[in-house]
Design an enzyme around this catalytic site. Sequence first.
Site, mmCIF file in Angstrom:
data_model
loop_
_atom_site.group_PDB
_atom_site.id
_atom_site.type_symbol
_atom_site.label_atom_id
_atom_site.label_comp_id
_atom_site.label_asym_id
_atom_site.label_seq_id
_atom_site.Cartn_x
_atom_site.Cartn_y
_atom_site.Cartn_z
ATOM 1 N N ASP A 168 0.865 -1.189 0.000
ATOM 2 C CA ASP A 168 0.000 0.000 0.000
ATOM 3 C C ASP A 168 0.898 1.234 0.000
ATOM 4 O OD1 ASP A 168 -2.188 1.684 0.101
ATOM 5 O OD2 ASP A 168 -2.547 1.412 2.244
ATOM 6 N N LEU A 169 1.857 1.260 -0.919
ATOM 7 C CA LEU A 169 2.961 2.216 -0.837
ATOM 8 C C LEU A 169 2.642 3.531 -1.546
ATOM 9 C CD1 LEU A 169 5.696 2.463 0.454
ATOM 10 C CD2 LEU A 169 6.732 1.560 -1.628
#
Length: 262
Positions: A168-169
């Site tokens: 979830d960068l």
Amino acid sequence: MRLTDDLGSSHGRRLHRGVLDDGREVFVKSGRGHAELFASEAAGLRWLGEAIEVPEVIEAGPDRLVLSWIRQEPPGAAAAERFGRALARLHREGADGFGAPWPGFIAELPMDNAPAADWPSFYASRRVVPFLEGAGLPAREASLVERAADRFAEVAGPAEPPARIHGDLWSGNVLWSGGSGVLIDPAAHGGHRESDLAMLALFGLPYLDRVLGAYREEWPLAEGWRERVPLHQLHPLLVHVVLFGAGYREALMDAVRRVLAL
């Protein structure tokens, strides 16, 4: 522990700054909900922390997560390059397979981390198709997403081993500290390294060109990686439609059309 500052809320969780009895500053996330959410985040942080800078997990319970406090600083070109190299090393650390041995979450949404034989099937069956129902798309648009998912094996590029990814960068999950980037709020699992890079590009990251340049020096990307960015952005865009509504539908469907055109 004494709570000192109310930092608001995020996805139904209260956020605080606190001080432990020994004087250490901490970040505290609290709230009731899915019993495994904080344990999942803690497991992901510890796993990523074997290869890259993350906050220390001090406590992880069903209703509270306590992490070491990260002192932030402005980003810069040198820090971005160090972060790019560190991210490449993290990905190269690898995983036992596509998936993870802990339950997955993105924000408050559960994700299936059960293993799959290859990345295209994992991405379709664990990350894209399960979110279609909650997105409430018109039937024609949902059908286009399903058509794109059917093509993942054709358009995913050369097969790669499972990478150790954040999952979830987006830019808000990178804190600049100590001359590099520190990762927070992971949805960590064994996945495709291009997914993390595509997520960094989705909402913009300071000095992203420096991050990508240093990353590619440390571990070159397969030919065609730029053209595959929309493929890897399908999942986060679909999640945003589920969480925040139709305002993200246009971006999602643009990415779908670009995948179908590959």
